[in-house]
Design a protein around this motif. Structure first.
Motif, short mmCIF file in Angstrom:
data_model
loop_
_atom_site.label_atom_id
_atom_site.label_comp_id
_atom_site.label_asym_id
_atom_site.label_seq_id
_atom_site.Cartn_x
_atom_site.Cartn_y
_atom_site.Cartn_z
N PHE A 114 76.99 -24.84 -32.61
CA PHE A 114 77.90 -25.98 -32.43
C PHE A 114 77.23 -27.11 -31.65
CE2 PHE A 114 80.99 -22.46 -32.96
CZ PHE A 114 81.65 -22.95 -34.07
N CYS A 115 76.33 -26.77 -30.77
CA CYS A 115 75.63 -27.78 -29.98
C CYS A 115 74.73 -28.60 -30.91
CB CYS A 115 74.79 -27.09 -28.90
SG CYS A 115 73.66 -28.21 -28.05
N PRO A 116 74.83 -29.92 -30.88
CA PRO A 116 74.00 -30.75 -31.76
C PRO A 116 72.50 -30.59 -31.53
CG PRO A 116 75.35 -32.13 -30.32
CD PRO A 116 75.74 -30.73 -30.08
N TYR A 117 72.11 -30.26 -30.31
CA TYR A 117 70.68 -30.05 -30.04
C TYR A 117 70.18 -28.77 -30.70
CZ TYR A 117 71.21 -33.72 -26.56
OH TYR A 117 71.46 -34.92 -25.94
N VAL A 118 70.97 -27.72 -30.62
CA VAL A 118 70.60 -26.45 -31.26
C VAL A 118 70.60 -26.62 -32.78
CG1 VAL A 118 71.25 -24.04 -31.58
CG2 VAL A 118 71.44 -25.09 -29.32
N PHE A 119 71.61 -27.29 -33.30
CA PHE A 119 71.69 -27.54 -34.74
C PHE A 119 70.45 -28.29 -35.22
CE2 PHE A 119 73.04 -29.68 -38.58
CZ PHE A 119 73.82 -28.73 -39.23
N ALA A 120 70.08 -29.35 -34.51
CA ALA A 120 68.89 -30.13 -34.88
C ALA A 120 67.62 -29.29 -34.78
CB ALA A 120 68.79 -31.37 -34.00
N PHE A 121 67.55 -28.44 -33.77
CA PHE A 121 66.38 -27.58 -33.62
C PHE A 121 66.24 -26.65 -34.83
CE2 PHE A 121 64.46 -23.56 -32.44
CZ PHE A 121 63.27 -23.97 -31.86
N ILE A 122 67.36 -26.06 -35.25
CA ILE A 122 67.31 -25.13 -36.40
C ILE A 122 66.97 -25.88 -37.68
CG2 ILE A 122 68.67 -23.53 -37.79
CD1 ILE A 122 70.14 -22.80 -35.15
N ARG A 123 67.45 -27.10 -37.83
CA ARG A 123 67.07 -27.89 -39.01
C ARG A 123 65.57 -28.15 -39.03
NH1 ARG A 123 70.66 -32.89 -40.56
NH2 ARG A 123 69.46 -32.60 -42.45
N LYS A 124 65.01 -28.36 -37.86
CA LYS A 124 63.57 -28.64 -37.75
C LYS A 124 62.74 -27.36 -37.90
CE LYS A 124 60.39 -31.02 -34.63
NZ LYS A 124 60.26 -31.68 -33.33
N HIS A 125 63.34 -26.22 -37.57
CA HIS A 125 62.64 -24.93 -37.61
C HIS A 125 63.45 -23.95 -38.47
CE1 HIS A 125 60.01 -26.33 -34.39
NE2 HIS A 125 61.10 -26.83 -33.83
N PRO A 126 63.33 -24.04 -39.79
CA PRO A 126 64.18 -23.25 -40.69
C PRO A 126 64.03 -21.73 -40.54
CG PRO A 126 62.48 -24.42 -41.93
CD PRO A 126 62.42 -24.91 -40.51
N GLU A 127 62.98 -21.27 -39.91
CA GLU A 127 62.83 -19.83 -39.70
C GLU A 127 63.94 -19.28 -38.79
OE1 GLU A 127 60.10 -21.77 -36.60
OE2 GLU A 127 60.67 -22.15 -38.68
N TRP A 128 64.60 -20.15 -38.06
CA TRP A 128 65.70 -19.75 -37.19
C TRP A 128 67.01 -19.59 -37.96
CZ3 TRP A 128 66.25 -19.35 -31.69
CH2 TRP A 128 65.04 -19.37 -31.01
N LYS A 129 67.08 -20.12 -39.17
CA LYS A 129 68.33 -20.08 -39.94
C LYS A 129 68.80 -18.65 -40.19
CE LYS A 129 70.59 -22.04 -43.97
NZ LYS A 129 70.45 -22.87 -45.15
N ARG A 130 67.89 -17.72 -40.23
CA ARG A 130 68.28 -16.33 -40.52
C ARG A 130 69.14 -15.71 -39.42
NH1 ARG A 130 62.26 -14.88 -39.94
NH2 ARG A 130 62.12 -14.09 -37.82
N ILE A 131 69.18 -16.32 -38.25
CA ILE A 131 70.04 -15.76 -37.19
C ILE A 131 71.36 -16.52 -37.07
CG2 ILE A 131 68.13 -14.78 -35.87
CD1 ILE A 131 68.44 -17.14 -33.92
#
Length: 57
Positions: A29-46
């Protein structure tokens, strides 16, 4: 994630490992975390697939 921690690979890898090992899923929900995951798609699996913005990651 605060910008001062963003470039610390060990911290990032350790957090992802902790979440994966716990069997829990992330709700970015945090926009910073969301942006981080968009930048690092390997995190999407969690990320929980039921998260409303999942398809935008």
């Amino acid at each position: 994630m605060k910008p001062e921690f963003e470039n610390i690979p060990l911290v990032k890898a350790e957090k992802r490992f902790e979440i994966e090992e716990s069997g829990k899923k992330l709700l970015p929900f945090c926009p910073y975390v969301f942006a981080f995951i968009r930048k690092h798609p390997e995190w999407k699996r969690i990320v929980d697939e039921r998260f409303e913005g999942y398809d935008k990651l």
